[in-house]
Write a protein that holds these residues in place. Structure first.
Motif, PDB file in Angstrom:
ATOM      1  N   VAL A 123      -2.402   8.658   4.771  1.00  0.00           N
ATOM      2  CA  VAL A 123      -2.581   7.307   4.230  1.00  0.00           C
ATOM      3  C   VAL A 123      -1.268   6.517   4.227  1.00  0.00           C
ATOM      4  O   VAL A 123      -0.320   6.891   3.538  1.00  0.00           O
ATOM      5  CB  VAL A 123      -3.135   7.373   2.788  1.00  0.00           C
ATOM      6  CG1 VAL A 123      -3.245   5.986   2.182  1.00  0.00           C
ATOM      7  CG2 VAL A 123      -4.481   8.064   2.767  1.00  0.00           C
ATOM      8  N   ASN A 124      -1.229   5.473   5.027  1.00  0.00           N
ATOM      9  CA  ASN A 124      -0.110   4.523   5.099  1.00  0.00           C
ATOM     10  C   ASN A 124       1.224   5.102   5.587  1.00  0.00           C
ATOM     11  O   ASN A 124       2.225   4.397   5.628  1.00  0.00           O
ATOM     12  CB  ASN A 124       0.124   3.839   3.742  1.00  0.00           C
ATOM     13  CG  ASN A 124      -1.063   2.969   3.354  1.00  0.00           C
ATOM     14  OD1 ASN A 124      -1.609   2.263   4.197  1.00  0.00           O
ATOM     15  ND2 ASN A 124      -1.478   3.040   2.100  1.00  0.00           N
ATOM     16  N   TYR A 128      -3.126   4.700  -6.443  1.00  0.00           N
ATOM     17  CA  TYR A 128      -3.673   4.182  -5.181  1.00  0.00           C
ATOM     18  C   TYR A 128      -5.011   4.863  -4.863  1.00  0.00           C
ATOM     19  O   TYR A 128      -6.001   4.195  -4.550  1.00  0.00           O
ATOM     20  CB  TYR A 128      -2.670   4.401  -4.048  1.00  0.00           C
ATOM     21  CG  TYR A 128      -3.116   3.812  -2.734  1.00  0.00           C
ATOM     22  CD1 TYR A 128      -2.933   2.460  -2.450  1.00  0.00           C
ATOM     23  CD2 TYR A 128      -3.743   4.592  -1.778  1.00  0.00           C
ATOM     24  CE1 TYR A 128      -3.354   1.911  -1.252  1.00  0.00           C
ATOM     25  CE2 TYR A 128      -4.178   4.062  -0.575  1.00  0.00           C
ATOM     26  CZ  TYR A 128      -3.978   2.718  -0.317  1.00  0.00           C
ATOM     27  OH  TYR A 128      -4.403   2.180   0.879  1.00  0.00           O
ATOM     28  N   PRO A 182       0.829  -1.211   0.000  1.00  0.00           N
ATOM     29  CA  PRO A 182       0.000   0.000   0.000  1.00  0.00           C
ATOM     30  C   PRO A 182       0.872   1.274   0.000  1.00  0.00           C
ATOM     31  O   PRO A 182       1.814   1.386   0.777  1.00  0.00           O
ATOM     32  CB  PRO A 182      -0.808  -0.128   1.290  1.00  0.00           C
ATOM     33  CG  PRO A 182      -0.847  -1.601   1.553  1.00  0.00           C
ATOM     34  CD  PRO A 182       0.500  -2.102   1.120  1.00  0.00           C
ATOM     35  N   THR A 183       0.535   2.174  -0.891  1.00  0.00           N
ATOM     36  CA  THR A 183       1.343   3.370  -1.141  1.00  0.00           C
ATOM     37  C   THR A 183       1.132   4.422  -0.052  1.00  0.00           C
ATOM     38  O   THR A 183       0.007   4.653   0.382  1.00  0.00           O
ATOM     39  CB  THR A 183       0.928   3.977  -2.499  1.00  0.00           C
ATOM     40  OG1 THR A 183       0.930   2.939  -3.460  1.00  0.00           O
ATOM     41  CG2 THR A 183       1.858   5.091  -2.936  1.00  0.00           C
ATOM     42  N   GLU A 184       2.216   5.075   0.331  1.00  0.00           N
ATOM     43  CA  GLU A 184       2.106   6.204   1.257  1.00  0.00           C
ATOM     44  C   GLU A 184       1.657   7.438   0.489  1.00  0.00           C
ATOM     45  O   GLU A 184       2.190   7.739  -0.571  1.00  0.00           O
ATOM     46  CB  GLU A 184       3.471   6.523   1.880  1.00  0.00           C
ATOM     47  CG  GLU A 184       3.971   5.480   2.838  1.00  0.00           C
ATOM     48  CD  GLU A 184       5.252   5.923   3.552  1.00  0.00           C
ATOM     49  OE1 GLU A 184       5.576   7.127   3.515  1.00  0.00           O
ATOM     50  OE2 GLU A 184       5.925   5.058   4.114  1.00  0.00           O
ATOM     51  N   VAL A 185       0.675   8.144   1.033  1.00  0.00           N
ATOM     52  CA  VAL A 185       0.250   9.397   0.413  1.00  0.00           C
ATOM     53  C   VAL A 185       0.328  10.490   1.486  1.00  0.00           C
ATOM     54  O   VAL A 185      -0.621  10.692   2.239  1.00  0.00           O
ATOM     55  CB  VAL A 185      -1.174   9.307  -0.164  1.00  0.00           C
ATOM     56  CG1 VAL A 185      -1.470  10.522  -1.040  1.00  0.00           C
ATOM     57  CG2 VAL A 185      -1.368   8.026  -0.972  1.00  0.00           C
ATOM     58  N   PRO A 186       1.456  11.183   1.570  1.00  0.00           N
ATOM     59  CA  PRO A 186       1.667  12.146   2.653  1.00  0.00           C
ATOM     60  C   PRO A 186       0.604  13.246   2.667  1.00  0.00           C
ATOM     61  O   PRO A 186       0.216  13.759   1.614  1.00  0.00           O
ATOM     62  CB  PRO A 186       3.047  12.749   2.328  1.00  0.00           C
ATOM     63  CG  PRO A 186       3.724  11.741   1.460  1.00  0.00           C
ATOM     64  CD  PRO A 186       2.623  11.069   0.689  1.00  0.00           C
ATOM     65  N   GLN A 205       0.944   7.175  -6.166  1.00  0.00           N
ATOM     66  CA  GLN A 205      -0.019   7.784  -5.239  1.00  0.00           C
ATOM     67  C   GLN A 205      -1.360   8.009  -5.944  1.00  0.00           C
ATOM     68  O   GLN A 205      -2.421   7.750  -5.395  1.00  0.00           O
ATOM     69  CB  GLN A 205       0.523   9.115  -4.714  1.00  0.00           C
ATOM     70  CG  GLN A 205       1.729   8.950  -3.796  1.00  0.00           C
ATOM     71  CD  GLN A 205       2.249  10.287  -3.284  1.00  0.00           C
ATOM     72  OE1 GLN A 205       1.675  11.324  -3.541  1.00  0.00           O
ATOM     73  NE2 GLN A 205       3.359  10.235  -2.573  1.00  0.00           N
TER      74      GLN A 205
END
Lengths: 242, 409
Positions: free
Chosen positions: A137-138, B360, A89-93, B357
């Motif tokens: 997110v993540n 996702y 799962p991708t990090e979305v800052p 991103q």
């Protein structure tokens, strides 16, 4: 009842053929396990179904309730009822899960005001700390927390068909059980979820009891059978089939 | 420092320059800039007539809006077209010893890093001086609203902040303009921070995209003092900002954060200097920008560790998102190190929204353009969170959302 129908699907990545004729049908309430060794193309199948950039479909079809998924942009595939629980799962800052799910609810004509309450319920159901719901997110989540986060989003979004890409990786036994139980619950609800669970271990399948098991190798399904196939694979390995 | 610019009366800015040329883009500090698009003969100095009442009340309304967002403040100053219309301190700040007044321009103290700073000193009638004598603590921010209202003016907002030893002050400057006023705005804020003193300084530049702005912020920090600077650069057709942070005392620290966003044909031009003049000094710079449509952005940053800068620690990071094929950005970090026992790190990126991103978020059913908006807002979130004055995000976020909500035509 919903139905994901994949027929003779071929796809390439950077010109290299990876999927070489995948055919399968997943219906509401069914749990399919897709097992195969690393690098056999399992994740490519999940990415092609969801429309990740960089994958080119060269032949075949994929429909969800007669909607041509391959003709739609990713977000419309999700709106049509497909969900992909990502392997990594991708990090979305800076973006909170709430923002994402509210935007998804809005896009599909559902009331976004329902999201926070649903998220809190689902977090409690799978033992996901509510404090994490306010995080980006993540970001700063462990591997296991990310998988719980994927499960939580699945539960709130209520898709028709979910592709779970290595949902078991990074989860400890208790977390695996909690996540599997939540997904099983979804498969037996009033609008039962259909599941395609990609894994190369049998661990997940001890919790998430599959109806059908597919052995995947060289870009296609080599063999399909009942749950007993998991035990045979466990004993014999993939080598004799690839 | 003497000025090469003519301080006598002039019909337009070109005369005040007294034969001096504006910089050319061949000079490193002006490379990629649009300085040559500025025509000084188009701009005149404001006359002596009093500030129009409707202009003052527009500025007061902006001040009220800022105060509502920020919360309790130590005082407010309202400046219209460079004229200080009102300057008031609350009784707590007065009792604490904070002083704010309009003073004549101290040209000798001008930090003449370029001709625009020199011009500011000539054009400005007065400077707003915020003074905290030794030991004064005024933690509630002092708000300065600068409003530009008249076409064809060269406007020179000028603020000087002086912090005595062991004092603590917060200042928020808001730059706005009325409608699509076309002017040349040359804001200068110079900060002098004493030993063990801390200044929190916020600048929100939300001017019209029809005017040019060439701004300078400088901070000189004494021993164990701290400058905590934060800028939002949103407006301006050509918007230049130069920041000089001079760590002049042992153990001095500077934190510089900024966000900038451009749409249409805007250009943001940012130059930063982190000067480590003494040992054990620390600086940390974190800038983030986004350009959409045909907007441009250029950032160049220099970390200079001077020969006496042993044990210094400097960080610099600038990240720019390009949101359309026609947007353009350049980011150039530089280091100049004259002592070996130091730690320096810099990071610089220019690129579109991250494809993973976006995928996702889209895979959750979020439409592509909404996903992009969420990602960009999230990108800026970190800078907003770093604002040293609470409530500033409330001033910036609506305008930022407007800018990035779909770009300009």
């Amino acid at each position: 009842m919903s139905e994901l129908v994949v027929i003779d699907l071929h796809a390439t990545v950077a010109g290299t053929p990876i999927l070489k004729g995948v055919t399968l049908t997943v219906r509401s309430g069914e749990v399919h396990a897709l097992m195969g060794r690393n690098g056999s193309g399992k994740s490519t199948l999940s990415n092609v179904l969801m429309g990740r950039p960089g994958y080119e479909v060269t032949a075949g079809s994929a429909t969800l309730d007669d909607v041509d998924l391959l003709a739609l942009p990713t977000w419309e595939r999700a709106r049509a009822g497909l969900f992909l629980a990502a392997q990594y799962p991708t990090e979305v800052p800076g973006v909170q899960v709430t923002d994402v799910l509210e935007a998804a609810f809005t896009a599909s004509g559902r009331d976004p005001a329902l999201v926070p309450g649903r998220m809190a319920e689902e977090a409690d159901a799978i033992g996901f700390d509510r404090a994490f719901l306010r995080r980006a997110v993540n970001v700063d989540l462990s591997g296991g927390e990310r998988k719980r986060n994927e499960t939580l989003q699945l539960a709130v979004l209520e898709p028709r068909i979910a592709v779970l890409d290595e949902l078991d990786s990074g989860l400890d036994v208790d977390a695996l059980r909690a996540v599997a139980r939540r997904i099983e619950l979804a498969t037996s609800g009033p609008q039962p979820l259909g599941v395609l669970a990609i894994t190369h271990y049998s661990r997940l399948l001890q919790e998430l009891h599959p109806d059908v098991v597919h052995v995947f190798g060289d870009g296609r399904i080599l063999e399909s059978g009942g749950p007993e196939l998991v035990d045979r694979l466990e004993a014999e390995g993939y080598a004799s089939r690839a | 420092m003497s000025t090469a610019v003519d301080s006598g009366p002039f019909a337009h800015l070109g005369e005040a320059l007294a034969g001096r040329q504006l910089p050319s883009t061949e000079a490193e500090e002006w490379r990629y800039s649009r300085v040559t698009s500025i025509d000084p003969t188009r701009f005149v100095r404001r006359g002596d007539d009093p500030v129009d009442e409707s202009a003052s009340s527009a500025a007061e309304a902006i001040a009220a809006e800022a105060v509502a967002s920020i919360g309790p403040v130590s005082g407010v100053a309202v400046v219209v077209d460079g004229i200080v219309v009102r300057s008031e301190l609350g009784s707590t700040a007065v009792d604490a010893g904070l002083r704010v007044h309009a003073a004549s321009v101290d040209r000798a103290a001008t930090d003449a890093v370029d001709v625009f700073v020199e011009v500011n000193a000539v054009v400005a009638d007065a400077e707003l001086r915020i003074e905290a004598p030794r030991g004064v603590r005024a933690e509630e921010p002092f708000v300065v609203v600068h409003l530009v209202t008249l076409d064809g003016l060269v406007v020179a907002p000028r603020v000087r902040i002086e912090l005595g030893d062991d004092s603590r002050v917060a200042v928020v400057e808001v730059h706005r303009s009325l409608g699509d006023v076309d002017a040349l705005v040359l804001p200068v804020a110079s900060c002098d921070i004493g030993r063990d003193a801390t200044l929190r300084h916020v600048v929100v530049q939300d001017l019209s995209t029809e005017l040019d702005v060439v701004a300078h912020v400088s901070a000189t920090v004494g021993q164990s003092g701290t400058y905590d600077g934060w800028v939002a650069a949103l407006g301006g057709r050509y918007a230049r900002l130069r920041v000089d942070c001079r760590l002049g005392g042992r153990g001095a620290a500077g934190t510089l954060a900024a966000l900038y966003a451009g749409i249409g044909d805007q250009m943001h031009d940012l130059r930063t200097f982190q000067d480590h003049l003494q040992r054990d000094t620390t600086s940390s710079l974190s800038f983030k920008g986004a350009v959409d449509d045909r907007a441009h952005a250029v950032y160049t940053g220099l970390i200079r560790i001077h020969p006496d800068g042993r044990g210094s620690n400097a960080e610099q990071s600038n990240r720019i998102m390009t949101l359309s094929d026609d947007a353009w950005a350049e980011s150039v970090p530089n280091l100049e190190i004259e002592h070996n026992d130091v730690r320096c790190a810099h990071a610089s990126t220019v690129g579109p929204v991250d494809a993973d991103q976006r995928f996702y978020l889209e895979s959750r059913g979020v439409p592509a353009e909404v996903a992009e908006r969420l990602i960009v807002a999230g990108f800026f979130d970190e800078v907003l969170e770093r604002s040293p004055v609470a409530g500033v995000a409330g001033l910036v976020q609506p305008r930022l959302a407007e800018l990035l909500g779909g770009g300009a035509s």
